[in-house]
Design an enzyme around this catalytic site. Structure first.
Site, PDB file in Angstrom:
ATOM      1  N   ASP A 166      -7.606   4.719  29.207  1.00  0.00           N
ATOM      2  CA  ASP A 166      -6.909   5.694  28.369  1.00  0.00           C
ATOM      3  C   ASP A 166      -6.076   5.014  27.284  1.00  0.00           C
ATOM      4  O   ASP A 166      -5.044   4.420  27.584  1.00  0.00           O
ATOM      5  CB  ASP A 166      -6.006   6.557  29.256  1.00  0.00           C
ATOM      6  CG  ASP A 166      -5.332   7.663  28.474  1.00  0.00           C
ATOM      7  OD1 ASP A 166      -5.723   7.912  27.310  1.00  0.00           O
ATOM      8  OD2 ASP A 166      -4.406   8.288  29.021  1.00  0.00           O
ATOM      9  N   ASP A 364      -8.538   7.878  19.897  1.00  0.00           N
ATOM     10  CA  ASP A 364      -8.262   8.070  21.317  1.00  0.00           C
ATOM     11  C   ASP A 364      -9.547   8.001  22.134  1.00  0.00           C
ATOM     12  O   ASP A 364     -10.537   8.643  21.796  1.00  0.00           O
ATOM     13  CB  ASP A 364      -7.569   9.426  21.517  1.00  0.00           C
ATOM     14  CG  ASP A 364      -7.160   9.641  22.959  1.00  0.00           C
ATOM     15  OD1 ASP A 364      -6.804   8.653  23.631  1.00  0.00           O
ATOM     16  OD2 ASP A 364      -7.209  10.799  23.427  1.00  0.00           O
TER      17      ASP A 364
END
Ligand SMILES: *[C@@H]1O[C@H](CO)[C@@H](O)[C@H](O)[C@H]1NC(C)=O
Length: 484
Positions: A166, A364
């Site tokens: 992440d 992201d």
């Protein structure tokens, strides 16, 4: 199509955009292979399960400090339980993605509002919703979050665990025994008492005081991370040895040992925080760069997560920007977007970070669909629709408002979509990065959406097949297509 003529026509309109038009894609349209794409999508349900040899996938390299870990799409680890229904699989992925974006938006807003580090009451005795984690998970966000997984070792002797990667958060954590609440994971839960290098952090340790949310219990540091979508982890903030296959190990990495974890990470033991903050894994191991290549979400294959390796020579470079209000996110300098080799008429400030820290566009790994500020999304969508009138349009689907019925086609020409970075470089997306199947019959949707907040996000559908390199030392993000 006669791109040359279109281009010169365009130029007569946009002659004041000399610098930008210089880097426009040379072709206004490119070919989407409908049948190959649908065939690839069908692979997600293929029962042949590959056995990955995680330890062996680590490559050696000329630079002694670089190393590489295997990286897998979620579907290759957890076969989706959707009765081979690609529609419901897509719906659950998009629901998960909306939760993800809500969580990034709230983290962003919270950071901009200048909240201060707060204490919290450890919630070990919280009454959690009774939930049967043994039962098959069938719908919506209960599918769990996290799209790509890697495998690392924790402790001494090292035990290996699947971890979600992440870039949108910093703290790495894994579920720890004894569990007051652990969700189901595929490896045995980490047991600190079986590791000789497990060490609790004191409340005054710098790693503890760097936490945004922490608490102190008999001079040991407690952490809590909530992901805004109902999932959270609470436990001891400790240091442990983290090992990377054969590439060796790093002692004293601060990680969360989660004794109470609410389960939206089903399958993985925890999460590797790859964000830009001081507690992220790259920061703690002093990596000068890291990169990943995300294989197709439906593929039964793997790629790599690499640290300190050189980026591919053909990378399209974008400035890596930081927001003084929030260190976690990796912002890039994006000046514009083009569709069909035409620059969209959106103000240059659309993707800039303003003086209050609002706006900007981040890259992201955990968000699937690229989110743009509403005005930018509308401009992109309108131009795409205008240049796609040869396609049979279809009804909207979940968060997608622009869909096409391509069921009768094997190959089709679609407008080129490209990202234009400050510095003048252009990343032309492959059609599979923006027109994606949402069912198995041939309905495809434009995989972009508006974000109601001020933040824009380059999602992983747009990154698939591309090696994305975060050069932390030189503040550059590189995108190298066809490098998985
Ligand atoms: C697939 O799932 C969708 C949405 O959940 C449902 O409407 C549809 O009937 C299902 N199709 C099949 C063939 O089961």
């Amino acid at each position: 199509m006669l791109p040359q003529i279109v281009f010169s026509l365009l130029c007569s309109f946009l002659c004041f955009h000399v610098v930008l038009s210089r880097s426009l894609p040379s072709q206004s349209h490119q070919v989407l292979d409908v049948s190959v794409t649908l065939q690839q999508a069908g692979e997600v349900f293929s029962s042949k399960s590959k056995t990955f040899d995680y330890g062996q996938l680590v490559t050696s390299s000329s630079s002694s400090s670089s190393f590489s870990l295997s990286l897998h799409p979620r579907s290759s680890l957890l076969k989706p339980i959707h009765n081979h229904n690609y529609t419901s699989l897509t719906l659950s992925r998009l629901a998960r993605d909306s939760s993800r974006v809500n969580s990034l938006n709230s983290h962003h807003q919270l950071a901009l509002s200048g909240y201060s580090r707060s204490d919290f009451k450890p919630v070990y005795d919280t009454v959690v919703q009774p939930e049967d984690l043994q039962s098959p998970i069938t719908s919506g966000t209960r599918q769990g979050s996290g799209e790509y997984f890697t495998r690392i070792g924790v402790g001494q002797p090292a035990k290996e665990f699947y971890m979600v990667i992440d870039t949108g958060s910093d703290i790495s954590w894994l579920q720890c025994a004894p569990c007051s609440d652990c969700y189901q994971q595929s490896d045995p839960v980490f047991n600190p008492s079986a590791s000789s290098t497990y060490k609790a952090l004191t409340c005054h340790a710098p790693q503890c005081t760097s936490l945004e949310v922490s608490a102190c219990r008999t001079d040991t540091c407690l952490y809590q991370v909530s992901y805004g979508d109902g999932s959270y982890t609470v436990g001891d903030f400790v240091t442990e040895t983290v090992s990377f296959g054969r590439s060796g190990s790093v002692p004293g990495v601060a990680i969360g040992c989660g004794h109470e974890n609410e389960g939206l990470f089903i399958g993985a033991a925890g999460l590797l925080g790859l964000g830009g903050g001081s507690l992220s894994l790259p920061s703690q191991i002093k990596a000068t760069s890291f990169s990943y290549c995300l294989v197709d979400r439906d593929a039964n294959s793997a790629s790599t997560l690499e640290f300190n390796s050189a980026r591919p020579g053909d990378s399209v470079l974008a400035p890596l920007l930081t927001n003084s209000r929030i260190s976690t996110f990796f912002y890039v300098g994006l000046t514009g977007l083009s569709v069909g080799a035409q620059m969209l008429q959106i103000p240059a400030s659309t993707f800039e970070i303003d003086s209050n820290g609002r706006g900007g566009i981040i890259v992201d790994s955990g968000t699937a669909v690229t989110r743009l500020r509403t005005e930018a999304y509308n401009a992109l969508r309108d131009k795409f629709v205008e240049l796609s009138q040869h396609l049979r349009s279809s009804s909207s689907f979940s968060l997608f408002d622009t869909c096409y019925d391509l069921s009768s086609l094997t190959k089709v020409s679609v407008p080129t979509v490209a990202l234009h970075f400050s510095g003048g470089k252009t990343l032309q997306l492959h059609p599979n990065n923006y027109l994606i199947p949402v069912d198995s019959a041939g309905k495809f949707c434009l995989a972009f959406a508006a974000n109601s907040g001020s933040l824009s996000i380059i999602g992983n559908i747009q990154q698939q097949g591309t090696r994305v390199s975060y050069d932390l030392a030189n503040k550059v993000v590189g995108f190298s297509p066809n490098k998985c």
